[in-house]
Design an enzyme around this catalytic site. Structure first.
Site, mmCIF file in Angstrom:
data_model
loop_
_atom_site.group_PDB
_atom_site.id
_atom_site.type_symbol
_atom_site.label_atom_id
_atom_site.label_comp_id
_atom_site.label_asym_id
_atom_site.label_seq_id
_atom_site.Cartn_x
_atom_site.Cartn_y
_atom_site.Cartn_z
ATOM 1 N N ARG A 211 -42.384 50.282 -63.934
ATOM 2 C CA ARG A 211 -41.969 49.090 -63.186
ATOM 3 C C ARG A 211 -41.307 49.491 -61.874
ATOM 4 O O ARG A 211 -41.277 48.745 -60.908
ATOM 5 C CB ARG A 211 -41.021 48.269 -64.060
ATOM 6 C CG ARG A 211 -40.618 46.923 -63.532
ATOM 7 C CD ARG A 211 -39.864 46.131 -64.608
ATOM 8 N NE ARG A 211 -38.955 46.948 -65.404
ATOM 9 C CZ ARG A 211 -37.743 47.348 -65.010
ATOM 10 N NH1 ARG A 211 -37.298 47.035 -63.822
ATOM 11 N NH2 ARG A 211 -36.984 48.069 -65.810
ATOM 12 N N CYS B 65 -38.967 58.242 -69.947
ATOM 13 C CA CYS B 65 -38.420 58.622 -71.260
ATOM 14 C C CYS B 65 -39.502 58.623 -72.332
ATOM 15 O O CYS B 65 -39.632 59.576 -73.100
ATOM 16 C CB CYS B 65 -37.265 57.702 -71.654
ATOM 17 S SG CYS B 65 -35.789 58.046 -70.691
ATOM 18 N N HIS C 65 -31.946 57.053 -76.791
ATOM 19 C CA HIS C 65 -31.492 56.397 -75.558
ATOM 20 C C HIS C 65 -30.004 56.087 -75.661
ATOM 21 O O HIS C 65 -29.518 55.720 -76.732
ATOM 22 C CB HIS C 65 -32.249 55.079 -75.328
ATOM 23 C CG HIS C 65 -33.441 55.207 -74.434
ATOM 24 N ND1 HIS C 65 -34.723 54.927 -74.846
ATOM 25 C CD2 HIS C 65 -33.533 55.566 -73.124
ATOM 26 C CE1 HIS C 65 -35.557 55.112 -73.835
ATOM 27 N NE2 HIS C 65 -34.865 55.498 -72.767
HETATM 28 N N1 PCA Z 1 -34.103 56.803 -68.506
HETATM 29 C C1 PCA Z 1 -35.433 56.448 -68.060
HETATM 30 C C2 PCA Z 1 -35.999 57.726 -67.491
HETATM 31 C C3 PCA Z 1 -34.830 58.635 -67.281
HETATM 32 C C4 PCA Z 1 -33.732 58.034 -68.030
HETATM 33 O O1 PCA Z 1 -32.610 58.542 -68.211
HETATM 34 C C5 PCA Z 1 -36.280 55.791 -69.147
HETATM 35 O O2 PCA Z 1 -35.714 55.121 -70.041
HETATM 36 O O3 PCA Z 1 -37.498 55.899 -69.115
#
Ligand code: PCA
Length: 221
Positions: free
Chosen positions: A99, A152, A178
């Protein structure tokens, strides 16, 4: 009796975080992971490394780290702004759909992470045991059914594909977690001390839990 000279190096745990992206000045995933660099946990040594928030280059660096350190356990960590809990990701999917631009100004739409690869991989981390461990310590945690389709998920899928298909990695466990924003980035957020404590607990639980436990955490619909 001689006891020195042939000490085996400890097996390693590889932890990765990302650099800041999307115009932000920090990324809590790297700050939390960095705090564990060099630490000994459960007979293992932690190696912490930063990945660039860049499609492609992040996986090149991850694969280099896997070959260099031959870890027994890999936990990749990323920031998920808007989430209130530490999210234990269940599934990586074979799609890039950005996005926003990554840190190299690339924005792939509906491309595969690995052309011809399977649609998805499940984590091989004991996420239910990890969930209970975090909740038992009062740290907000959840199982997440999607790591999104940005860098990610790209790294998560690439990691699982490498572990599943590369010689010498079949018994290595890995997955993705995450973490929320830090308070200075916005709300909802988690303090860095709590993130670090959570991450330590995740590593210790994964090392101590070869087989995940059965514990319902799924949504009804
Ligand atoms: N979060 C992003 C990419 C790098 C990060 O720390 C993600 O959730 O894709």
């Amino acid at each position: 009796m001689r006891t020195t000279g042939t000490a085996q190096p400890l097996p390693t745990v590889l932890l990765t975080g990302f650099d800041p992206f999307g115009g932000e000045r920090l990324n809590p995933s790297w700050l939390a992971v960095k705090a564990l660099q060099g630490r000994r946990m459960g007979g293992h040594q932690v190696v912490a490394a930063q990945l660039p928030t860049v499609f492609g280059a992040s996986l090149v660096e991850l694969e280099r780290l896997l070959r260099t350190h031959k870890p027994a356990l890999v936990i990749c960590v990323g920031q998920a702004g808007g989430r209130a809990a530490i999210s234990l990701e269940r599934i990586a999917i074979n799609v890039n759909d950005a996005r926003i631009a990554d840190n190299a100004a690339a924005q792939p739409v509906d491309t595969p992470v690995v052309a011809g690869g399977p649609a998805a991989y499940f984590t091989t981390l004991p996420i239910k045991a990890m969930l209970l461990a975090l909740q038992g310590e009062g740290i907000p945690a959840e199982v997440s059914q999607t790591a999104g389709t940005f860098v990610c998920n790209h790294v998560f899928y690439g990691l699982m594909h490498h572990l599943a298909t590369c010689r010498g990695f079949k018994r290595v466990r890995g997955g993705f977690v995450h973490v929320p924003w830090l308070p200075e980035q916005g709300q909802p957020s988690m303090r860095i001390e709590e993130l670090e404590r959570g991450l330590r607990l995740l590593v210790a639980t994964a090392l101590a839990t070869p087989q995940d436990i059965a514990q319902g955490a799924g949504a009804i619909s």
